[in-house]
Design a protein around this motif. Structure first.
Motif, PDB file in Angstrom:
ATOM      1  N   ASN A 198       0.818  -1.203   0.000  1.00 52.97           N
ATOM      2  CA  ASN A 198       0.000   0.000   0.000  1.00 52.97           C
ATOM      3  C   ASN A 198       0.853   1.254   0.000  1.00 52.97           C
ATOM      4  O   ASN A 198       0.581   2.199  -0.721  1.00 52.97           O
ATOM      5  CB  ASN A 198      -0.916   0.013   1.222  1.00 52.97           C
ATOM      6  CG  ASN A 198      -2.274  -0.523   0.854  1.00 52.97           C
ATOM      7  OD1 ASN A 198      -2.537  -0.791  -0.317  1.00 52.97           O
ATOM      8  ND2 ASN A 198      -3.123  -0.686   1.834  1.00 52.97           N
ATOM      9  N   HIS A 244       2.247   1.722  -3.401  1.00 55.38           N
ATOM     10  CA  HIS A 244       1.265   2.273  -4.338  1.00 55.38           C
ATOM     11  C   HIS A 244       0.997   3.744  -4.072  1.00 55.38           C
ATOM     12  O   HIS A 244       0.843   4.530  -5.002  1.00 55.38           O
ATOM     13  CB  HIS A 244      -0.046   1.479  -4.241  1.00 55.38           C
ATOM     14  CG  HIS A 244       0.056   0.133  -4.877  1.00 55.38           C
ATOM     15  ND1 HIS A 244      -0.815  -0.884  -4.596  1.00 55.38           N
ATOM     16  CD2 HIS A 244       0.945  -0.356  -5.768  1.00 55.38           C
ATOM     17  CE1 HIS A 244      -0.465  -1.957  -5.302  1.00 55.38           C
ATOM     18  NE2 HIS A 244       0.597  -1.649  -6.016  1.00 55.38           N
ATOM     19  N   LYS A 245       0.952   4.086  -2.776  1.00 63.46           N
ATOM     20  CA  LYS A 245       0.711   5.490  -2.432  1.00 63.46           C
ATOM     21  C   LYS A 245       1.822   6.366  -2.965  1.00 63.46           C
ATOM     22  O   LYS A 245       1.589   7.462  -3.487  1.00 63.46           O
ATOM     23  CB  LYS A 245       0.596   5.647  -0.914  1.00 63.46           C
ATOM     24  CG  LYS A 245      -0.809   5.391  -0.425  1.00 63.46           C
ATOM     25  CD  LYS A 245      -1.026   5.938   0.963  1.00 63.46           C
ATOM     26  CE  LYS A 245      -2.506   5.845   1.284  1.00 63.46           C
ATOM     27  NZ  LYS A 245      -2.792   5.766   2.702  1.00 63.46           N
ATOM     28  N   GLN A 303       3.717   5.660  -5.508  1.00 62.79           N
ATOM     29  CA  GLN A 303       3.534   5.691  -6.968  1.00 62.79           C
ATOM     30  C   GLN A 303       2.481   6.716  -7.370  1.00 62.79           C
ATOM     31  O   GLN A 303       2.670   7.494  -8.297  1.00 62.79           O
ATOM     32  CB  GLN A 303       3.064   4.309  -7.435  1.00 62.79           C
ATOM     33  CG  GLN A 303       4.136   3.489  -8.100  1.00 62.79           C
ATOM     34  CD  GLN A 303       3.529   2.280  -8.773  1.00 62.79           C
ATOM     35  OE1 GLN A 303       2.468   1.786  -8.391  1.00 62.79           O
ATOM     36  NE2 GLN A 303       4.212   1.791  -9.789  1.00 62.79           N
ATOM     37  N   ASN A 304       1.355   6.715  -6.635  1.00 66.38           N
ATOM     38  CA  ASN A 304       0.279   7.663  -6.936  1.00 66.38           C
ATOM     39  C   ASN A 304       0.746   9.097  -6.751  1.00 66.38           C
ATOM     40  O   ASN A 304       0.361   9.991  -7.497  1.00 66.38           O
ATOM     41  CB  ASN A 304      -0.931   7.408  -6.027  1.00 66.38           C
ATOM     42  CG  ASN A 304      -1.627   6.109  -6.378  1.00 66.38           C
ATOM     43  OD1 ASN A 304      -1.403   5.557  -7.454  1.00 66.38           O
ATOM     44  ND2 ASN A 304      -2.448   5.607  -5.474  1.00 66.38           N
TER      45      ASN A 304
END
Lengths: 104, 207
Positions: A8, A11-12, A14-15
Motif C-alpha cells: 500500500n 502504491h501510495k 507511486q500515486n
C-alpha cells in the motif's frame, strides 16, 4: 497484513509521483492557454502566423489532456486509443467536408 | 449484505475502477461514447466554420467576442479538470472523503463556468440583439457553444447524482468505476472547450 501495508505504501508513493506529473501537465496547459490569449489579445502576430500557432497549441493541450489527465499513456488503453482515434479520423473528414463546400 | 461486503475489501486493489468486469466494461463503453462525441462536435465545428461569416448584417465575430470572460471561463474549466484528477488520486488511495471534497470543488467550478456562459449569452442577446435566429452565424454559434454548455450541465447533474447516491456508501468496487467514468467525461468536456476557445473565440478575434 504487514506485507499488505508495505505494498500500500508503495502504491501510495507511486500515486504521489503520478500526481506530480499531473501538476506539471496542468502548469503546461495553463502556460499554453495564457500564451494563446496573449497572442490574440496583444495582436502582435499577423493572422497568417497566429492561426496555425493557435491550432498547434490547442492540439498540444488536448494531447496532454488525453495522455496524462485521461491516462491514455498508461497500459491497457489500446482499445480506448482505437476508439478515440477512430472518432478523430471521422471528425477530420467531417470538418474538411463542411469547410470545403464553402470554398467556391 | 454479504454481497456488498465482498465488493468492499479491506485493502482496495491498485486500480479499483478497473478491478471488476463491470468496471472494465464501463471504461470501454465510455471511450466508445467519447469517440462518437468527437464526431458530433466535429459536425458542429464544421458547420460553425462554414457559416461564421454569414452574419446577415449583424455583428461580426470580431465585434461580438470579448476575450476577458472567455479567459475566465477557460481557467475555471481547466482548473476543474485538475480538481477531478485530484479526486481520482484520492480514489486510488481509498480516501472517500477527500475524493468527495475534490469532486465537490469540481462541481462548483463547473457551476461557475456555466454561470459565465449564461451571462455571456444574455449579454449577446441584450446588448447586440444577437440571437439564435439573427443569422446563420447566430444559429451555428449558439448550437456549438450551447451544446457544449449542455454537456457541462449534464455533467453537473451526473456528478451530483453519483455524489449524493453514494454519500453514505463509501468507496467500493461497485461505485469506483462510476466516479472514474464521470472524471473521463469531464476531461473530455474540457478537451472540447479547448477547441471552442481556440477556433471560435481566439480565431474569431484575429480574423
Amino acid at each position: 497484513m504487514a506485507n499488505n501495508t508495505k505494498t500500500n505504501e508503495f502504491h501510495k508513493e507511486q500515486n504521489k509521483e503520478e500526481m506530480k506529473k499531473q501538476l506539471i501537465t496542468f502548469a503546461a496547459m495553463i502556460i499554453f492557454t495564457v500564451i494563446a490569449f496573449l497572442i490574440v489579445g496583444t495582436g502582435i502576430m499577423s493572422k497568417m502566423m497566429a492561426i496555425p500557432l493557435l491550432l498547434i497549441m490547442a492540439l498540444i493541450q488536448v494531447a496532454f489532456q488525453f495522455y496524462y489527465f485521461m491516462h491514455m499513456k498508461d497500459k491497457g488503453h489500446e482499445l480506448a486509443s482505437i476508439m478515440i482515434y477512430g472518432g478523430v479520423w471521422a471528425a477530420i473528414l467531417t470538418v474538411a467536408a463542411l469547410t470545403l463546400v464553402i470554398w467556391w | 449484505m454479504s454481497h456488498d461486503h465482498s465488493l468492499n475489501p479491506e485493502t482496495m486493489p491498485q486500480h479499483p475502477e478497473k478491478a471488476t468486469l463491470e468496471g472494465k466494461n464501463k471504461f470501454l463503453g465510455l471511450w466508445f461514447f467519447l469517440g462518437g462525441e468527437t464526431v458530433l462536435f466535429a459536425s458542429l465545428f464544421g458547420t460553425y466554420l462554414a457559416l461564421k461569416n454569414s452574419t446577415a448584417g449583424g455583428p461580426t465575430t470580431q465585434e461580438l467576442y470579448g476575450l476577458e470572460l472567455v479567459f475566465v471561463m477557460t481557467m475555471l474549466l481547466l482548473t476543474s479538470s485538475l480538481t477531478s484528477v485530484y479526486a481520482m488520486y484520492h480514489m486510488k488511495n481509498n480516501d472517500f472523503k477527500k475524493m468527495q471534497l475534490w469532486l465537490g470543488i469540481t462541481g462548483l467550478l463547473g457551476i461557475g463556468f456555466l454561470a459565465c456562459e449564461i451571462y455571456e449569452f444574455y449579454h449577446y442577446i441584450h446588448e447586440y440583439g444577437f440571437t439564435f435566429r439573427s443569422s446563420a452565424f447566430g444559429s451555428a454559434f449558439y448550437t456549438l457553444v450551447g451544446f457544449h454548455g449542455g454537456h457541462v450541465l449534464f455533467g453537473l447533474c451526473w456528478l451530483s447524482a453519483i455524489m449524493i447516491r453514494n454519500a453514505k456508501r463509501g468507496l467500493n468496487l461497485y461505485n469506483a468505476p462510476k466516479f472514474n467514468t464521470f472524471s473521463l467525461y469531464w476531461h473530455f468536456i474540457d478537451v472540447v472547450w479547448v477547441f471552442i476557445f481556440t477556433v471560435v473565440y481566439l480565431m474569431g478575434k484575429v480574423a
